[in-house]
Design an enzyme around this catalytic site. Structure first.
Site, short mmCIF file in Angstrom:
data_model
loop_
_atom_site.label_atom_id
_atom_site.label_comp_id
_atom_site.label_asym_id
_atom_site.label_seq_id
_atom_site.Cartn_x
_atom_site.Cartn_y
_atom_site.Cartn_z
N GLU A 172 -3.83 -1.89 -4.84
CA GLU A 172 -2.66 -2.50 -4.19
C GLU A 172 -1.74 -3.12 -5.23
O GLU A 172 -2.18 -3.55 -6.30
CB GLU A 172 -3.08 -3.59 -3.19
CG GLU A 172 -3.77 -3.09 -1.95
CD GLU A 172 -3.96 -4.19 -0.90
OE1 GLU A 172 -3.29 -5.23 -0.98
OE2 GLU A 172 -4.79 -3.99 0.01
N LYS A 200 0.81 -1.22 0.00
CA LYS A 200 0.00 0.00 0.00
C LYS A 200 0.85 1.27 0.00
O LYS A 200 0.31 2.37 0.13
CB LYS A 200 -0.95 -0.02 1.20
CG LYS A 200 -1.97 -1.14 1.16
CD LYS A 200 -2.91 -1.08 2.34
CE LYS A 200 -3.85 -2.27 2.36
NZ LYS A 200 -3.15 -3.53 2.73
N ASN A 235 0.77 -6.22 -4.74
CA ASN A 235 1.16 -7.24 -3.77
C ASN A 235 2.47 -7.91 -4.20
O ASN A 235 2.53 -8.55 -5.25
CB ASN A 235 0.06 -8.30 -3.66
CG ASN A 235 -1.24 -7.71 -3.14
OD1 ASN A 235 -1.44 -7.57 -1.95
ND2 ASN A 235 -2.12 -7.34 -4.07
N ARG A 282 -12.80 -11.14 -8.28
CA ARG A 282 -13.22 -11.63 -6.97
C ARG A 282 -14.43 -10.82 -6.50
O ARG A 282 -14.34 -9.60 -6.39
CB ARG A 282 -12.08 -11.52 -5.97
CG ARG A 282 -10.81 -12.24 -6.42
CD ARG A 282 -9.64 -11.94 -5.52
NE ARG A 282 -9.31 -10.52 -5.52
CZ ARG A 282 -8.33 -9.97 -4.80
NH1 ARG A 282 -7.59 -10.74 -4.02
NH2 ARG A 282 -8.10 -8.68 -4.84
N ARG A 332 -8.00 -9.38 -9.40
CA ARG A 332 -6.60 -9.71 -9.09
C ARG A 332 -5.93 -10.06 -10.42
O ARG A 332 -6.32 -10.99 -11.11
CB ARG A 332 -6.53 -10.88 -8.12
CG ARG A 332 -5.16 -11.57 -8.01
CD ARG A 332 -4.00 -10.65 -7.65
NE ARG A 332 -4.18 -9.95 -6.40
CZ ARG A 332 -3.78 -10.41 -5.21
NH1 ARG A 332 -3.19 -11.60 -5.13
NH2 ARG A 332 -3.96 -9.69 -4.13
N ARG A 385 -15.89 -6.73 1.28
CA ARG A 385 -14.54 -7.19 0.96
C ARG A 385 -14.64 -8.39 0.01
O ARG A 385 -15.44 -9.29 0.22
CB ARG A 385 -13.80 -7.59 2.23
CG ARG A 385 -13.62 -6.47 3.22
CD ARG A 385 -13.01 -6.97 4.52
NE ARG A 385 -13.86 -7.95 5.18
CZ ARG A 385 -13.51 -8.67 6.24
NH1 ARG A 385 -12.30 -8.51 6.76
NH2 ARG A 385 -14.35 -9.52 6.79
N LYS A 431 -8.14 1.03 6.25
CA LYS A 431 -7.43 -0.25 6.31
C LYS A 431 -6.00 -0.05 6.79
O LYS A 431 -5.41 1.02 6.58
CB LYS A 431 -7.45 -0.94 4.96
CG LYS A 431 -7.05 -0.08 3.77
CD LYS A 431 -7.35 -0.81 2.46
CE LYS A 431 -7.17 0.08 1.25
NZ LYS A 431 -7.52 -0.60 -0.01
N ASP A 461 -4.34 -5.33 -7.56
CA ASP A 461 -5.78 -5.32 -7.35
C ASP A 461 -6.37 -4.08 -7.98
O ASP A 461 -5.89 -2.96 -7.76
CB ASP A 461 -6.10 -5.35 -5.86
CG ASP A 461 -5.62 -6.63 -5.19
OD1 ASP A 461 -5.47 -7.64 -5.88
OD2 ASP A 461 -5.39 -6.60 -3.96
#
Length: 328
Positions: free
Chosen positions: A293, A131, A295, A236, A222, A244, A172, A284
């Site tokens: 994000e 992040k 990752n 997702r 994703r 979420r 978050k 994401d």
């Protein structure tokens, strides 16, 4: 060429073999004839008595894996493993939190540079938390605010309303994972004070605040990149009563294609990911356009992607790793 691969990951006893990306990578490596070892990051040790370069070791065991629930691994005897003499590739796959323990491990593994290949590159992982690294691509992000004071968050919320954006916020942790501790704050801010107090007590770092994006109801995509190139994606969708969409918190997956904006996002960051040695990355994107994000610590999603797309992302990752190792 057979590679000796040390997998730094959480206890293998508890992995969900039906969807765990680390386990899928181990299966893929084993299918190529590579030799696998498993170790816990807490067993890393560095000794300067072994000369100027020092010696980095771990307490690990040879391991074989199979896709059989309840009997998914067979492990040999633990022994001291020299991560230079005994190992060709370290696969760094333990889950966050991205805390001082995680950061210290990257410093130790960085000392293997030029001797043993570490994937993802530990210095780059340390310098690109999910992040924070994403802020380099703010032009693709929703309005984002990082702070600790409730007064600052209220000011940000008022700015969103003034711009005609939803007044609901999402709060978050800056270094969380798997959809944990993500909260929605209504426009009236009725739970904001309690949430800020909780974040201040639970974490020393600031937290991230963004406007709630209604498009998340249609999914949070994703996208997996391998050495900077798109390998596949899944959409997702949140479970009933949830906002979420993470699979770890009950989200479901479906096949998808990339929007033109998502393709632009991937093209913009791909060369930088490759240059940084970030071989396996998951980004994401919400609503086909909002990057949230990047990752890099322990990305997931390849099992679902391969299921829907008929691809073999694990093999593609190992192709990239083998090419990097051959070029050392």
């Amino acid at each position: 060429m057979t590679l000796r691969i040390a997998v730094q990951m959480d206890p293998i006893e508890s992995v969900n073999i039906a969807g765990d990306s680390s386990f899928a990578l181990m299966l893929s490596a084993q299918a190529r004839g590579h030799e696998l070892f498993h170790y816990d990051v807490r067993t890393l040790a560095y000794d300067t008595n072994e000369g100027a370069a020092g010696k980095l070791t771990c307490w690990g065991a040879p391991i074989t894996v199979q896709p059989v629930e309840g009997a998914h691994y067979m492990r040999g005897e633990y022994r001291l493993i020299d991560l230079v003499k005994d190992i060709d590739v370290v696969l760094m796959r333990q889950d966050p939190p991205f805390d001082l323990g995680y950061i210290t491990a990257t410093h130790l593994l960085e000392r293997l540079e030029g001797q043993t290949l570490v994937v993802n590159d530990p210095a780059s992982v340390r310098n690109a938390p999910e992040k924070v690294f994403v802020l380099d691509y703010a032009r693709f992000m929703p309005p984002t605010f990082i702070a600790r004071r409730i007064e600052d968050v209220k000011r940000f919320q008022a700015q969103m309303v003034d711009k005609g954006l939803p007044g609901d916020l999402v709060v978050k942790p800056l270094h969380g994972n798997g959809g944990k501790a993500i909260f929605r704050v209504p426009e009236d801010g009725s739970n904001l004070g309690a949430l800020v107090e909780m974040f201040q007590n639970a974490w020393v770092e600031p937290f991230m605040v963004q406007p709630f994006l209604p498009g998340v109801a249609e999914g949070d995509k994703r996208i997996v990149l391998v050495d900077g190139e798109v390998a596949g994606a899944i959409n997702r969708k949140p479970g009933e009563g949830e906002f979420r969409s993470n699979l770890a918190v009950g989200g479901s997956a479906e096949a998808c294609t990339l929007s033109s904006t998502e393709e632009e996002i991937c093209a913009a960051m791909g060369p930088e990911l490759k240059a940084r040695g970030l071989v396996f990355v998951g980004i994401d994107v919400i609503g086909g356009k909002w990057l949230t994000e990047i990752n890099v610590t322990s990305p997931t999603g390849i099992v679902a992607i391969d299921k829907f797309n008929g691809t073999d992302t694990g093999a593609r990752i190992w192709d990239a790793i083998e090419a990097r190792h051959a070029a050392m």
